[in-house]
Design an enzyme around this catalytic site. Sequence first.
Site, short mmCIF file in Angstrom:
data_model
loop_
_atom_site.label_atom_id
_atom_site.label_comp_id
_atom_site.label_asym_id
_atom_site.label_seq_id
_atom_site.Cartn_x
_atom_site.Cartn_y
_atom_site.Cartn_z
N SER A 1 0.80 -1.23 0.00
CA SER A 1 0.00 0.00 0.00
C SER A 1 0.83 1.28 0.00
O SER A 1 0.30 2.34 -0.27
CB SER A 1 -0.96 0.01 1.19
OG SER A 1 -0.26 0.22 2.38
N LYS B 1 1.04 4.35 6.77
CA LYS B 1 0.30 5.22 5.84
C LYS B 1 0.89 6.62 5.90
O LYS B 1 1.73 6.93 6.72
CB LYS B 1 -1.19 5.29 6.22
CG LYS B 1 -1.90 3.95 6.27
CD LYS B 1 -2.00 3.27 4.94
CE LYS B 1 -2.67 1.90 5.09
NZ LYS B 1 -2.63 1.15 3.86
#
Length: 180
Positions: free
Chosen positions: A55, A91
């Site tokens: 991700s 993230k």
Amino acid sequence: MPSVEQVENELKNIRYRKKFRSTLFSTVSILIVVAAFAVLVSTLFFPVVQVAGSSMEPTLKEGDVLILIKSDNVSYGQMCCVSWQNKSLLKRVVGLSGDVIDMDSDGNVYVNGELLDEPYVEKKELGRCEIEFPYQVPEDKIFILGDQRESSVDSRSSAIGCIGKDQIVGKVLFKVWTKE
């Protein structure tokens, strides 16, 4: 009866063994203390994490090892590790408390009406999104997105949503190891 030379050699051997044991004991003791200190420091101040998943590609690749610094004081664009349901997620911080986040169908992100410059995102895409935009980040929360927008599960998902400051494990300080 042993000779004087034999007695002196035996005493020399005894002193050598005693000094060897003493040196070995002090070396092992020092190594144990250093290891305990390293574990304590890494647990309390500088956690070490390994990237799992894609991700955050191309910035971070699966297998990369990162050093974090324990802090919930994050700013725009920083990569951070957050705890969510006994998992660690890496993230990027896109929005802070009170910010209004908007995302168009092409994947462009706007923070408080200004287009976000995201050179780290190779392919802009709306991806899997379960929230309605524009979205205001609640008090004491942060809005996070992965760099790989089409596959990242992040604040756009109602399952994760915005992250509380108490869920921040730390922000990425540097990369120690890159798996090639």
